[in-house]
Design an enzyme around this catalytic site. Sequence first.
Site, PDB file in Angstrom:
ATOM      1  N   ASP A   9       0.871  -1.185   0.000  1.00 43.90           N
ATOM      2  CA  ASP A   9       0.000   0.000   0.000  1.00 43.90           C
ATOM      3  C   ASP A   9       0.911   1.239   0.000  1.00 43.90           C
ATOM      4  OD1 ASP A   9       0.912  -0.392   2.623  1.00 43.90           O
ATOM      5  OD2 ASP A   9      -0.914   0.418   3.552  1.00 43.90           O
ATOM      6  N   ASP A 234       8.437  -1.624   6.759  1.00 36.41           N
ATOM      7  CA  ASP A 234       8.037  -2.812   5.977  1.00 36.41           C
ATOM      8  C   ASP A 234       9.231  -3.578   5.404  1.00 36.41           C
ATOM      9  OD1 ASP A 234       5.355  -2.275   6.369  1.00 36.41           O
ATOM     10  OD2 ASP A 234       5.032  -1.412   4.386  1.00 36.41           O
TER      11      ASP A 234
HETATM   12  C1  BDR Z   1       2.167  -0.436   8.656  1.00 32.69           C
HETATM   13  O1  BDR Z   1       1.151   0.473   8.284  1.00 32.69           O
HETATM   14  C2  BDR Z   1       1.599   1.322   7.235  1.00 32.69           C
HETATM   15  O2  BDR Z   1       1.458   2.678   7.554  1.00 32.69           O
HETATM   16  C3  BDR Z   1       3.047   0.989   7.010  1.00 32.69           C
HETATM   17  O3  BDR Z   1       3.324   1.069   5.602  1.00 32.69           O
HETATM   18  C4  BDR Z   1       3.191  -0.396   7.553  1.00 32.69           C
HETATM   19  O4  BDR Z   1       2.884  -1.366   6.601  1.00 32.69           O
HETATM   20  C5  BDR Z   1       2.672  -0.125  10.056  1.00 32.69           C
HETATM   21  O5  BDR Z   1       1.613  -0.228  10.973  1.00 32.69           O
HETATM   22 CA    CA Z   2       2.704  -0.805   4.211  1.00 34.71          CA
END
Ligand code: BDR
Ligand code: CA
Length: 311
Positions: A9, A234
């Site tokens: 995402d 990530d």
């Molecule tokens: C996760 O949520 C998103 O904001 C980041 O990309 C990560 O995957 C962390 O809670």
């Molecule tokens: Ca993410």
Amino acid sequence: MKTFILDVDTGVDDAFAIMFAARHPEINLIGITCVDGNTNLKQVVINTLKVLDAADGKNIPVSAGATRPLIEEPKYAEHVHGKDGLADLGTPNSKREVDPRNAVELLRDLVESSKDPVTLIPLAPLTNIALFVRTYPETAKKLEKIVLMGGSASGGNATASAEFNIWHDPESAAIVFNSGIPITMYGLDVFNDLKMNQDKANQLLNSGSDCGVFAGKLIDHFIQRLHRDVTLGDYGAVAVALYPNLATVEKYKVVVDTTYGPGRGQTVCDKRPYASLELAGWHKDAPEVEVVLKIEVDEIRNLWMKTIIGN
Ligand code: BDR
Ligand code: CA
């Protein structure tokens, strides 16, 4: 060589993960699927293609999937990742084409046609993966494993109890956790450990590599805006999928809370040594998940720097 598919995402820290996976010589990145999460799906796709340009990723199909969670309305994280989900740097759009297949179809085709075992690495809400598991269960079972960024054995970020990716679509998370596919959960217990400071941002900005400069701009922007160091986030899940020896894990029974109370979206991890004596009953059928509790921070951060700028 390992064969990976990412579900993203994008998202600043998804960008760090994509760059690494596209550039590391021991990763065969066969596809990327996009889902709404940090921002809306259309923007996630735009961002993902931009990142592939910066990373010089070759022949990697990118497809669009779910525009929203299964049940609830989407709740974006633009306050963290910027209005465009990618730190509002104004980077020009990519000329790459989006794969015409829906994410679920691309996942099926990639898994069915791969000669090597495939690890699926979701770094986002699990909507695409739940739809894949439900639409093509026999194909999904062919996955070697899922290494996902999401959840926590120690409290949340979106709420006091829930991590963002799980909280965004708890029903999808419950479907994936209960799919029978082996799961490694790379959650908030380690997510914030891979900190990047201004020195590291400067090193990237002065690296002379397009990918390094792009990454440096993302980190620099964040440090200026949020006044704190930034996590590679990530990316850590991809590193641990590639080199499991860089992580310390424990196996816990895990249940995703899909109730509508303060625990919605929590990954309840049963850490009790006497867990088999569970009295409430729900625990009996809960899947055993490998939960990452500690990572080799310096080694994993250096691995990323080396892959992005060569030192
Ligand atoms: C996760 O949520 C998103 O904001 C980041 O990309 C990560 O995957 C962390 O809670
Ligand atoms: Ca993410």
